[in-house]
Design an enzyme around this catalytic site. Structure first.
Site, PDB file in Angstrom:
ATOM      1  N   HIS A 138      50.696 -11.877  70.086  1.00  0.00           N
ATOM      2  CA  HIS A 138      51.330 -11.001  69.105  1.00  0.00           C
ATOM      3  C   HIS A 138      51.117 -11.571  67.711  1.00  0.00           C
ATOM      4  CE1 HIS A 138      54.026  -7.937  67.657  1.00  0.00           C
ATOM      5  NE2 HIS A 138      54.809  -8.833  67.082  1.00  0.00           N
ATOM      6  N   LYS A 159      55.044  -9.367  59.177  1.00  0.00           N
ATOM      7  CA  LYS A 159      53.640  -9.745  59.410  1.00  0.00           C
ATOM      8  C   LYS A 159      52.687  -8.628  58.985  1.00  0.00           C
ATOM      9  CE  LYS A 159      54.412 -10.469  63.766  1.00  0.00           C
ATOM     10  NZ  LYS A 159      55.872 -10.256  63.763  1.00  0.00           N
ATOM     11  N   ASP A 177      49.300  -6.359  65.468  1.00  0.00           N
ATOM     12  CA  ASP A 177      50.225  -6.253  66.597  1.00  0.00           C
ATOM     13  C   ASP A 177      49.720  -7.012  67.822  1.00  0.00           C
ATOM     14  OD1 ASP A 177      52.630  -5.421  67.788  1.00  0.00           O
ATOM     15  OD2 ASP A 177      51.588  -3.799  68.812  1.00  0.00           O
ATOM     16  N   ARG A 243      56.532 -30.230  53.023  1.00  0.00           N
ATOM     17  CA  ARG A 243      56.355 -30.014  51.582  1.00  0.00           C
ATOM     18  C   ARG A 243      55.118 -30.717  51.033  1.00  0.00           C
ATOM     19  NH1 ARG A 243      61.990 -30.557  48.418  1.00  0.00           N
ATOM     20  NH2 ARG A 243      60.621 -29.672  46.817  1.00  0.00           N
TER      21      ARG A 243
END
Length: 310
Positions: A138, A159, A177, A243
């Site tokens: 997916h 998304k 999808d 980070r």
């Protein structure tokens, strides 16, 4: 995926010397290709009849030096019901004994104008991709600056909307999808859309849109190598995210590992721009330019300098 002789003929642009509709519908079960050698001397131990049999200049030259009777006998023994097809390269003149044996044993006989090595490469490339075991995942697969990026995340996180924004920014949609991924080899992962979803994007509140119709052929791509995975997740205060970019998280699909980056999503954050930067940064790392390492080196130099000055 089922691959037939007819599909091979159409994809590699082969000429049909002899075949029937039933023979063209015969299934090819392996991507391995054989070039007969010892078999033409009558040695058939370990012969693999289920493979495509490819005759090039050397095989053809050896055949032409045999008597008609021996040539027919060897080819008759070589052509089995399991053999999907026999292919002759370079537009070489096909002996009548080969045609006769193909007809009697029910084998498609094909020819090509291209060289043997090039033909073998084209057929192997097509068969490797078509016969590879596929896994459905997916997400949204995008081609960003020539790099295949698989965008994943929880349902409803955005998304498809991010994919649409990337299309508007000049990148290409591969699949939305459902992405069918497969390994071309031990280190190379490829992805493509399900046929029913090709070129389509589902946007909540809008519905299904045809990206090719709205944005043109340059906005879509039929398949792409998958080189980077992006995982979108909701931003949570106190949750630690990478980070510095020195994390080495990976994810495995079809036995192939690719790097994965987690990107926090919050209101006001331009996720598509962040994904673009992530793709470019990954490409830079592959080329030997690592901004994180540069920062760490500068930090080390600064600490060392301060220690010396004290």
């Amino acid at each position: 995926m089922t691959v037939t002789v007819k599909m091979l003929v159409q994809k590699v642009k082969l000429d049909v010397v002899y075949a029937t509709d039933n023979l063209l519908s015969k299934e090819i079960t392996t991507s391995d290709i054989s070039r007969p050698g010892l078999e033409m001397t009558g040695y058939f131990d370990y012969y693999a009849p289920e493979r495509l049999q490819l005759f090039g200049m050397k095989e053809w030259s050896y055949l032409t030096q045999m008597t008609s009777h021996n040539r027919y006998s060897v080819l008759k023994e070589m052509f089995k019901k399991d053999t999907p097809a026999v292919v002759v390269s370079r537009n070489l003149a096909i002996p009548k004994e080969m045609v006769q044996a193909a007809k009697e044993e029910g084998i498609s006989l094909l020819s090509s104008r291209v060289s043997t090595s090039r033909l073998a490469g084209e057929m192997s490339y097509f068969l490797d991709a078509s016969l590879a075991e596929r896994t459905s995942v997916h997400g949204v697969l995008m081609d960003i600056y020539g790099m295949g990026v698989l965008i994943q995340g929880d349902s409803g996180i955005g998304k498809s909307e991010t994919g649409l924004e990337l299309v508007k920014r000049g990148h290409r949609l591969v699949a939305d999808d459902r992405v069918d991924v497969y390994a071309k080899d031990e280190e190379t992962l490829w992805g493509e859309p399900a046929e029913i979803l090709r070129h389509l994007l589902e946007i909540r509140g809008v519905g299904i849109i045809d990206v090719m119709s709205l944005y043109g052929a340059s906005a879509v791509k039929d398949s792409s190598q998958v080189q980077l995975a992006i995982y979108l997740e909701n931003f949570e205060a106190g949750k630690v995210f990478d980070r510095l970019g020195n994390g080495n998280e990976e994810i495995t699909f079809s036995g192939v590992r690719i790097p994965r980056i987690r990107i926090p999503v919050k209101t006001g954050r331009n996720v598509s721009v962040v994904i673009e930067a992530a793709a470019m940064n990954h490409r830079a790392k592959e080329m030997g330019f690592d901004a994180t390492k540069t920062f760490e080196d500068r930090l080390t130099q600064l600490i060392t300098k301060n220690e010396v000055s004290q």
